[in-house]
Design an enzyme around this catalytic site. Structure first.
Site, PDB file in Angstrom:
ATOM      1  N   HIS B 260      47.081 -11.836 -20.237  1.00 54.14           N
ATOM      2  CA  HIS B 260      48.523 -11.598 -20.393  1.00 54.14           C
ATOM      3  C   HIS B 260      48.935 -10.320 -19.645  1.00 54.14           C
ATOM      4  CE1 HIS B 260      52.340 -11.825 -22.772  1.00 54.14           C
ATOM      5  NE2 HIS B 260      52.312 -10.505 -22.593  1.00 54.14           N
ATOM      6  N   GLU B 261      48.213  -9.229 -19.911  1.00 51.31           N
ATOM      7  CA  GLU B 261      48.557  -7.953 -19.255  1.00 51.31           C
ATOM      8  C   GLU B 261      48.310  -8.016 -17.751  1.00 51.31           C
ATOM      9  OE1 GLU B 261      50.269  -5.973 -20.956  1.00 51.31           O
ATOM     10  OE2 GLU B 261      49.788  -6.685 -22.970  1.00 51.31           O
ATOM     11  N   HIS B 264      51.476  -9.042 -16.080  1.00 52.20           N
ATOM     12  CA  HIS B 264      52.354  -7.881 -15.873  1.00 52.20           C
ATOM     13  C   HIS B 264      51.852  -7.038 -14.704  1.00 52.20           C
ATOM     14  CE1 HIS B 264      54.901  -8.408 -19.355  1.00 52.20           C
ATOM     15  NE2 HIS B 264      53.909  -8.313 -20.230  1.00 52.20           N
ATOM     16  N   GLU B 290      58.040 -10.628 -18.488  1.00 51.92           N
ATOM     17  CA  GLU B 290      57.330 -11.442 -19.474  1.00 51.92           C
ATOM     18  C   GLU B 290      57.016 -12.825 -18.879  1.00 51.92           C
ATOM     19  OE1 GLU B 290      55.449 -10.951 -23.013  1.00 51.92           O
ATOM     20  OE2 GLU B 290      56.752  -9.463 -22.065  1.00 51.92           O
TER      21      GLU B 290
END
Lengths: 495, 495
Positions: B260-261, B264, B290
């Protein structure tokens, strides 16, 4: 009240320098390669701001007005240190600061490869530019302070120290050190030392380093231990970051390196909390700082008592070895061997490395010699002090240190002054605490820490260096304690 | 040229923010406890400076003058973003900013314990103060922008997004999501999932996380992976710092958290280098940000193709287990289970958590409800959307999130907007690259990255969000792709 305004400005600077310091630590320990340009720009921007707000005209107005105000003793000491910092800050025009920063960065950057290539000619070209700018700096500072040019630079690191004084103590040293080195070598010839057998994992070395730090009173809630290619003690007093490097063939260097930096760290961790942010709460000088790292490394950690305490822990961590016998460890850690490289030097030969650099850099800044004379002088002094030949070997000779590449002339004496102060502190403690060796052997450093805290750490810059030395030890800097320490340990096999 | 002066000011701010960002990262990952006060003061000092120099009167003069100057297309986009940031910055008087920062810090600090104690009454008291100040903020921002009060806050995170639009997409979602959740649960009842058997060492989990990051194109020369108690993606575009936390009983959370990170991080690492420092080079919005993390986590990593590629590496690192069969992993990572906690929610139930928060915070800011009405509304909506009872359980109900404690009203919609954008991007890529599932199964993300780089990352803020969405996907935000994605994966057992 102008004093109040001045001290608020320094509080503000303290906050900005906190961020610069952490960013610098991160750059050396954590930052990936591609982050460097952005980091350098960010640091330059805030450093520029710090310079501007500490040399703004209102600051000098406040300073002049504050000198007329009624201040407490402590405020007066702070004002004296504020004035010292402001005087240094305003001595140089911004154009010179910029030129120096550029020439220094260029010289240092090229040096990293030139050193590997033993390329003296290439290095000398850049160094000349750096020396030229440092001479300009020295002239401006000399003009402003009334000091000689070299003294005006040394004053940045050792406030109040003059080359007349350095000459006095180094002159003494020069008399007896070469002989002592010879005698110790002769005496140590018969020693049979068992070398520890590696590999020693990084994890285990770190564990040993942290054990030593704990033993020496490092506060892990107010600091960290990490890795960098050049070990240092950084961060801020509230959060001291020290670093080491590991070599899996040997744990000796990382262990003693960590202990050395722990000395710096305890000084920083124990500066007076109520005054943090003000110049008076900063460490007194580089020499006094070095006296703390060398006190921990040389006076405590390389002693027979400390090593006898540490030996069981070394065996516990790495597994038992004959080499971990306390007396064998002691012989390992007090082995004297003249070598070409300063940072690898033992306690006895180290001052020779410093003296020869001091002589050269002083003559260079005062304009008595030029860059092209350095290699011959280096060779002559290495021969005289350590009996070693460096002819043609520039990379392990006059190209080995980073200091001159970015113009840090005047710093070298601090190392040996620190060693001398450290011996003087330990002598004093021995007088006041006859049980000190027993305490060290039991790993109890409580009373030693208390002495250092009271006489050095909490004093910060409230006193001048001579006052500090006098109050702590009852006399001025006296190099005979250093000689006595070396003779006791290395000739008479004591401590 | 005024545009030039403006852009230099933003370059300066960029440098300062670099230091703030690294100091913030360090605070969360490295800093020992006793460093906190000094760090907070240092960050506050430089943040204050940033606010002052970005709201100084000359900046608005430059802005007005720059709007008359002849600029390139890109400079015009930059000027639009500069204006947006300056408008936001000058909307609030410093007294309100200070009061908010104090009330937020107080409420958040007390909340950490109050949440543990399930102390709604205590929390509500502080929250009322925070809400009161956020309403003042919203009124001022509404006055300045002509938006409704809630929209004026949401505009900080989602420039250009309005609650009318959010209502439209959430209204659609509300129609079909509760049913879908029920259907999926019924269908999944018959699944027999084998749970991986721990412990899974931190070292091994880190290795797996780094393997996934590498696979997903993270540039380790321009960033790092570390540990913090609340995972985040921080640092600066030139040096992106992402964090995770490890639980040795299960690697699923840290693996998906890292992925997930990484989404980003890739956005940040691939913002247009030539424009870094200017507002136009910043990520478009929190929702678009996001959309990148959820694209990597939901669209790629929880797919059957990706998990089939990852399974052998999981076995290689942790040793073979029946649970590491690709189909079993897929069932594990796509399990749907309504729960009380948002951050633990699966992909299908997550939007329900967001919708209920959106409805409450919007009504709160618009003044339609008061703080004391929150628990009943929470209970009613949890019942409606997820069939769960939270009566009296404040700590796992309306006290679970940090967002409201410091007044971050208007942020929640970004999560679900991001999930919808992500589905829309993936749909688009599937149309243009029919082989995309095969590529993912082979661990080849080259063409996917290229698409994201061209349509999202390099676009930064050159376009408005609607323009960006239109250019990237050929249409406006269309929540039907999200629905289609959920139905395909969770009802039809595809992807």
């Amino acid at each position: 009240m102008s004093y109040q305004q001045l001290s608020e400005r320094f509080q503000q600077l303290h906050h900005y320098r906190h961020l610069l310091s952490i960013a610098g630590w991160d750059q050396a320990t954590m930052m990936p390669a591609k982050g460097n340009d952005a980091r350098a720009n960010a640091i330059a921007e805030l450093s520029g701001l710090c310079h501007r707000i500490s040399t703004a005209s209102e600051v000098y107005d406040w300073l002049n007005a504050a000198e007329q105000e009624t201040l407490t003793h402590e405020q007066q000491a702070n004002l004296r240190e504020i004035k010292r910092q402001l005087t240094h800050a305003q001595a140089l025009p911004e154009s010179l600061v910029l030129a120096q920063s550029k020439a220094g960065a260029k010289c240092e950057h090229a040096w990293r490869q030139q050193r590997i290539d033993n390329d003296w000619a290439g290095f000398a070209k850049n160094l000349k530019e750096v020396v030229q700018l440092s001479r300009e700096e020295a002239s401006l500072r000399a003009e402003q302070t009334g000091l000689s040019r070299y003294d005006a630079l040394m004053d940045l690191y050792e406030p109040g120290m003059r080359s007349a004084e350095v000459d006095r103590v180094f002159g003494d040293l020069r008399q007896w050190l070469p002989d002592l080195i010879q005698q110790v070598q002769t005496q140590q010839k018969s020693q049979v030392i068992t070398q520890p057998q590696g590999p020693f994992s990084i994890e285990q070395q770190k564990q040993l380093g942290q054990y030593a730090m704990q033993l020496l009173g490092f506060d892990f809630d107010a600091g960290r231990l990490d890795v960098s290619s050049h070990p240092f003690c950084g961060g801020v007093p509230e959060d001291v970051r020290l670093t080491t490097r590991y070599n899996t063939d040997s744990f000796a260097e990382s262990l003693m390196g960590v202990i050395h930096e722990t000395g710096h760290a305890r000084y920083e961790q124990n500066l007076p909390k109520n005054w943090l942010g003000q110049p008076v709460a900063e460490a007194r000088s580089m020499g006094i700082h070095e006296s703390q790292s060398l006190f921990f490394e040389m006076q405590i950690a390389r002693s027979r008592s400390f090593l006898s305490h540490l030996a069981p822990e070394i065996s516990r961590i790495f597994g038992a070895q004959a080499a971990f016998d306390p007396e064998n460890l002691y012989q390992l850690y007090t082995r004297v061997e003249p070598g070409l490289i300063r940072v690898d030097a033992d306690e006895v030969t180290y001052p020779a490395h410093v003296m020869l650099r001091y002589e050269i850099e002083q003559a260079l800044i005062e304009g008595q010699i030029e860059v092209e004379h350095i290699p011959d002088l280096w060779q002559a002094n290495m021969q005289r002090y350590l009996g070693l030949n460096t002819a043609g070997n520039y990379k392990d000779g006059c190209m080995q240190d980073i200091h001159w590449t970015d113009g840090s002339f005047g710093y070298f004496p601090s190392y040996t002054l620190g060693a001398m102060y450290a011996a003087q502190w330990f002598h004093c403690i021995q007088q006041q605490l006859p049980q000190v060796e027993n305490q060290i052997a039991q790993g109890d450093l409580g009373q030693i820490s208390q002495w250092l805290n009271q006489h050095i750490w909490q004093q910060a810059s409230f006193l001048t260096t001579p006052e500090l030395v006098q109050q702590a030890s009852g006399e001025a800097l006296n190099p005979s304690y250093f000689r006595q320490h070396l003779e006791n340990r290395y000739l008479h096999n004591l401590r």
